[in-house]
Write an enzyme that holds these catalytic residues in place. Structure first.
Site, mmCIF file in Angstrom:
data_model
loop_
_atom_site.group_PDB
_atom_site.id
_atom_site.type_symbol
_atom_site.label_atom_id
_atom_site.label_comp_id
_atom_site.label_asym_id
_atom_site.label_seq_id
_atom_site.Cartn_x
_atom_site.Cartn_y
_atom_site.Cartn_z
ATOM 1 N N LYS A 118 7.619 6.760 7.757
ATOM 2 C CA LYS A 118 7.739 6.528 6.315
ATOM 3 C C LYS A 118 9.164 6.099 6.034
ATOM 4 O O LYS A 118 10.096 6.495 6.733
ATOM 5 C CB LYS A 118 7.440 7.828 5.555
ATOM 6 C CG LYS A 118 7.104 7.612 4.100
ATOM 7 C CD LYS A 118 5.685 7.079 3.996
ATOM 8 C CE LYS A 118 5.021 7.381 2.700
ATOM 9 N NZ LYS A 118 3.560 7.333 2.862
HETATM 10 N N1 GLU Z 1 1.639 4.329 1.833
HETATM 11 C C1 GLU Z 1 0.283 4.443 2.214
HETATM 12 C C2 GLU Z 1 -0.020 5.837 2.743
HETATM 13 O O1 GLU Z 1 0.663 6.773 2.431
HETATM 14 C C3 GLU Z 1 -0.150 3.335 3.163
HETATM 15 C C4 GLU Z 1 0.597 3.260 4.442
HETATM 16 C C5 GLU Z 1 0.269 2.036 5.288
HETATM 17 O O2 GLU Z 1 -0.576 1.266 4.910
HETATM 18 O O3 GLU Z 1 0.908 1.890 6.341
HETATM 19 O O4 GLU Z 1 -0.978 6.071 3.435
#
Ligand code: GLU
Length: 429
Positions: A118
């Protein structure tokens, strides 16, 4: 609890619940249930790599401001790191680390070949011009140039970012390496290799999880009373799809306020209204304004927190009246509240399952890109639905077989898969 040597402690304010400690707590529970080796648990309790960068940016008025950005790579034992990029004033290293860990379990649970990561920048995107946001995003991407890549770590949108930021990231990365690399990000615009269905994917996945949970309880989706905290990319899409499936969406909210109609809101009309009123919902004809506290306490069948972490806590959990809580946001139910809901027999659909539709379609976007294919939306939705429904029923079976709550069942599947891969790969050197 094992703590990570890579993460500094942040001074907790009295009401502050540390998201990373919470994430480790759920991991510990799964570790106990699976009787994981203490060493394996210690590896999984700490991110593998933490990158914090200083981001000097020239504002439109000529001043220089220095922001802080992070990218946390939790675990890549199953494949490249994968996870969103968050722009929000409350971003901290520990929060990003918690969210990175959730991504590891989410991808493992859904059976997609990724690890978890993240990123985030502590800023309020509403306070910057589009040009400033572009400079910030490009500088952030340049600082991470050696840490991301289509087989290394693949960012995507999260709270406060969208396809626009992904296009800037893709362009910056591509210009730096000297050729176009669409696979470095997912959730990008269709014009540069984005996938049909990606924008609605997280909300669609939430709708699927809710539909399956209702079926489990022998209830139809038609007429089900739903309350949604949030009306952004996730909450807005979930509201629309649930409405189209025949549910009654009684209330939704934005940071600027919520609205309620006991008979159900006309969601397509509300979307038009929000677009015409600077995304404000209050004042929508036939609705009454409500506060966030009131919204979470409304009588309903399904409550969908689709905003930020720790919205349902020990303080307000007793007011929750829903029999199903679907975590469309990451970590919206605090640990204490989770235990309380569990005691009351409320079915909590955990984030790593309920909101996995987004990363699943990210994966489908990446696969299309790597194979130079472009699928129609029907195919994307069908493939996503297959993976979601399959994961949902594996969690149901695990919960039944082990006589454990839904969240723990989901965690044991996700954590168990990663732990097994760690053991099979062995420890280097
Ligand atoms: N931000 C989204 C999540 O928390 C998508 C992450 C992604 O598609 O890599 O799952």
């Amino acid at each position: 609890m094992v703590s990570s040597p890579l993460l500094p402690l942040e001074a907790p304010s009295p009401a502050h619940i540390c998201p990373f400690d919470q994430a480790c707590s759920y991991l510990d529970d799964a570790g106990k249930e699976l009787q994981l080796d203490a060493g394996i648990l210690a590896i999984l309790s700490s991110p593998r790599k933490v990158v914090t960068v200083s981001l000097p940016v020239k504002l439109d008025n000529g001043e220089i401001q220095v922001l802080t950005g992070h990218r946390v790579q939790h675990c890549d034992v199953l494949g490249p790191y994968k996870g969103g990029t968050r722009y929000h004033p409350a971003v901290t290293l520990r929060e990003v680390s918690a969210l990175a860990m959730l991504m590891t379990w989410k991808c493992a649970l859904l059976g997609i070949p990724y690890g978890g990561a993240k990123g985030g920048i502590a800023l309020d995107p509403n306070l910057y011009s589009v040009e400033e946001l572009e400079r910030i995003t490009r500088r952030y991407t340049s600082e991470l140039i050696k840490d991301i890549g289509p087989s290394v770590d693949i960012p995507a949108p999260d709270v406060g970012t969208s396809a626009r930021e992904m296009a800037w990231m893709m362009d910056t990365y591509s210009m730096n390496v000297g050729h176009a690399v669409p696979g470095v990000v997912t959730g990008k615009p269709i014009s540069i290799g984005g996938s049909l269905g990606r924008e609605m994917a997280t909300g669609r996945g939430v709708m699927i999880a809710v539909r399956e949970a209702l079926a489990l309880q022998g209830k139809p989706i038609a007429g089900t009373r739903v309350v949604i905290q949030g009306f952004g990319n996730v909450g807005g899409a979930a509201a629309l799809l649930l409405h189209q499936a025949g549910a009654k969406v009684l209330a939704v909210s934005k940071g600027s306020g919520g609205i309620y109609n006991e008979q159900g809101l006309d969601i397509p009309a509300l979307k038009v209204y929000a677009a015409e009123h600077h995304r404000n919902l209050v004042g929508f004809p036939g609705s009454q304004a409500i506060t966030n506290t009131e919204l979470l306490a409304l009588p309903c069948d399904v409550l969908i927190p689709a905003a930020l972490e720790n919205q349902i806590t020990a303080e307000n959990v007793n007011q929750v009246q829903a029999s199903i809580v679907a975590e469309a946001a990451n970590g919206p139910v605090s640990l204490d509240a989770d235990r309380a809901l569990e005691k009351r027999g409320v079915l909590v659909l955990p984030d790593i399952l309920a909101n996995a539709g987004g990363v699943v379609v990210s994966y489908l976007e990446w696969v299309q890109g790597l194979s130079y294919l472009f699928w129609d939306e029907e195919r994307v939705n069908r493939e996503m639905e297959g993976l979601m429904v399959n994961a949902f029923h594996r969690v149901v079976q695990q919960a039944k077989a082990r006589q454990i709550p839904f969240r723990l069942a989901a965690y044991t599947l996700g954590v168990g898969r990663v732990a097994q891969a760690l053991v099979d790969r062995g420890l280097y050197p």
